[in-house]
Motif scaffolding. Structure first.
Motif: not given
Length: 417
Positions: A216-218, A248-251, A271-273
Motif C-alpha cells: 500500500l505504501w508503494a 513520521a506517523a510510524v514513529l 497501522s502507523g504507516a
C-alpha cells in the motif's frame, strides 16, 4: 499527446492496481485464520463490481456535466463510448487513461469499508452494499471533490467542493478516506458486534499485514503522485511529502504505543504507516516536507487513541477503519488550514503561513459535509439490506468461520500431501 505524462500515468495505474492485493493482505493478515480468505475476497469483489459500474455510468456521474454541483450527468459518458477516441485533457493525458486511474480510486475506496465488517457480514450482502454505496455515495462525493470545471471537456461544470467552496483535497482525504470511514462506522453500527467484541483479537499473520502495508505504501506514491496528472515537479514534491509523513506517523504511533502499552508491535507499525498515508493524502500538495512531518506525526499519535473509541462507544469496527481512515482523513484535511504553504503545488497559505482562517473553515465544511452524507446514506443502505436480504451471518456460522461455511476453502491447507 504528452507521451512522458502518459507513460508516467500508465505506471501509476500499475501502482494503484498493486494496492488491491496490498489491501487484501493488510486486512487478511489481521483477521482470524478462519475468515482470512473471505476478508481478501471482499476487496477483490468490491473492485470487480465498482469497475463495471464505473464503465457503465460511474465515470459519467463523477466527471459528466454537473447537476447543481451535486452529481454529474449519468448519460453523458455512459459506457465510455466517446472516450476511446484520441481525445486529451488540457495536460495532454488520454481521457481513457485518466478514467481507469480514477476507476481504481473508486474501487479501492469501496474496498476500504470492508475492514469494519470483518468476520460477520454475509459476502452477498457485502457485494450489495458495495454496489449501492458506490452509486449513491462515492460517485456523487467524488464529483463534489474531483470534478473541476473543464476537467474533461472545455465547458463541463464540476462539483461544489472543488469549484464553489474551494477546499483543497489533492488526492482524496475527503472523497476517499473520510467517505469510507464514515460509511464504515454506519455499517458497523447496523451490523452489530461480533462474538469477539471486547476480547483481544489476535491477527493470524502479522508478516502478511506488514507486507500488505508495504505494498500500500508503494502504491500510494501512484495514488498521490499520479493525482498531479503530469510527470513533473508537482508529482515529485507530492511523493516527498507522502514519504516523510508516513515515516513520521510510524514513529509517532510506535512511540505512543510504547508509552501506553510498554511495547511496540508489527501491527502498530503497519497501522502507523497507513495512518500517515491517509493523513497526507489531502495535504500532499499543500504542505512543505517539514509540514508533512507534522501532519504525519500528529495523525500517528492521535489515531492510536482514536482506535480505542470503539470500546468506549460500543461499535465494532473490526480493523479500525474509523480510527485510521475517518479520523486520519479529518486530521489531514483540517491541517491543510494550518500548514499549507503557497510555495507548494496547491499554492495557498494556511494559518501558520499568514493565510488566516479562510482555508481552515473551507476544509472543515468539506470534511463535515462528506462525513454526514456518507454516514447517513450508508446507514440507510445497510439498514435496508438488513431488513430485506439480511446482512449478518448466524452465530454458528461465525463460530465455524466464514471461509469454511460460505467459500468451502481454507486459507492454509495443513494436511499432509
Amino acid at each position: 499527446m504528452d507521451t512522458g505524462t502518459t507513460a508516467f500515468m500508465l505506471c501509476c495505474v500499475i501502482g494503484l492496481t498493486l494496492m488491491i492485493p496490498g489491501l487484501a493482505l493488510f486486512y487478511g493478515g489481521m483477521v482470524s485464520v478462519k475468515s482470512s480468505t473471505n476478508m481478501m475476497m471482499m476487496t477483490f469483489g468490491a473492485v470487480a463490481s465498482v469497475g463495471l459500474l464505473w464503465v457503465l455510468f460511474g465515470f459519467s456521474m463523477v466527471f459528466g456535466t454537473s447537476y447543481g454541483g451535486f452529481v454529474g450527468s449519468v448519460t453523458e459518458f455512459a459506457g465510455m463510448k466517446d472516450l476511446l477516441e484520441p481525445m486529451t485533457t488540457v495536460d495532454g493525458l488520454p481521457i481513457s487513461l485518466f478514467a481507469v486511474f480514477q476507476a481504481l480510486f473508486a474501487a479501492i475506496t469501496v474496498a476500504l469499508i470492508s475492514g469494519a465488517v470483518a468476520d460477520r457480514m454475509k459476502f452477498g450482502a457485502w457485494m450489495g452494499f458495495a454496489t449501492l454505496w458506490a452509486v449513491l455515495v462515492y460517485f456523487p462525493v467524488a464529483h463534489w471533490v474531483f470534478a473541476f470545471d473543464g476537467v474533461v471537456t472545455e465547458n463541463s461544470v464540476g462539483g461544489w467542493i472543488a469549484n464553489t467552496l474551494g477546499a483543497v483535497d489533492f488526492a482524496g482525504g475527503t472523497a476517499v478516506h473520510i467517505n469510507a470511514g464514515a460509511a464504515a462506522l454506519a455499517v458497523a453500527i447496523v451490523l452489530g458486534k461480533s462474538a469477539m467484541f471486547g476480547q483481544l483479537r489476535k491477527p493470524h499473520n502479522v508478516p502478511l499485514t506488514l507486507l500488505g502495508a508495504g505494498l500500500l505504501w508503494a502504491g500510494w506514491y501512484a495514488f498521490n503522485g499520479g493525482s498531479a496528472l503530469a510527470a513533473g515537479n508537482s508529482a515529485a514534491i507530492v511523493m516527498v511529502t507522502t514519504f516523510v509523513a508516513t515515516c513520521a506517523a510510524v514513529l509517532a504511533w510506535l512511540a505512543v504505543e510504547k508509552i501506553k502499552d510498554g511495547h511496540v508491535t508489527g501491527v502498530g507499525a503497519a497501522s502507523g504507516a497507513i495512518t500517515g498515508l491517509v493523513a497526507i493524502t489531502p495535504a500532499c500538495g499543500a504542505v512543505t516536507p517539514v509540514g508533512a512531518i507534522f501532519v504525519g506525526g500528529i495523525a500517528g499519535a492521535v489515531c492510536v487513541y482514536a482506535v480505542g473509541l470503539k470500546s468506549r462507544f460500543g461499535y465494532d469496527d473490526s480493523l479500525d477503519v474509523v480510527g485510521v481512515h475517518l479520523v486520519g482523513g479529518v486530521i489531514g484535511t483540517l491541517l491543510i488550514g494550518f500548514f499549507a504553504s503557497e510555495g507548494m503545488p496547491n499554492g495557498i497559505n494556511g494559518l501558520f503561513y499568514g493565510g488566516g482562517i479562510d482555508q481552515l473553515w473551507k476544509q472543515a465544511v468539506a470534511a463535515g459535509a462528506v462525513m454526514l452524507y456518507s454516514f447517513a446514506v450508508a446507514y440507510l443502505i445497510a439498514f435496508a439490506l438488513k431488513k430485506t436480504v439480511g446482512i449478518r451471518i448466524s452465530p454458528d456460522e461465525e463460530e465455524q468461520g466464514i471461509d469454511a461455511k460460505f467459500h468451502r476453502e481454507s486459507s492454509y491447507d495443513m494436511q499432509p500431501v
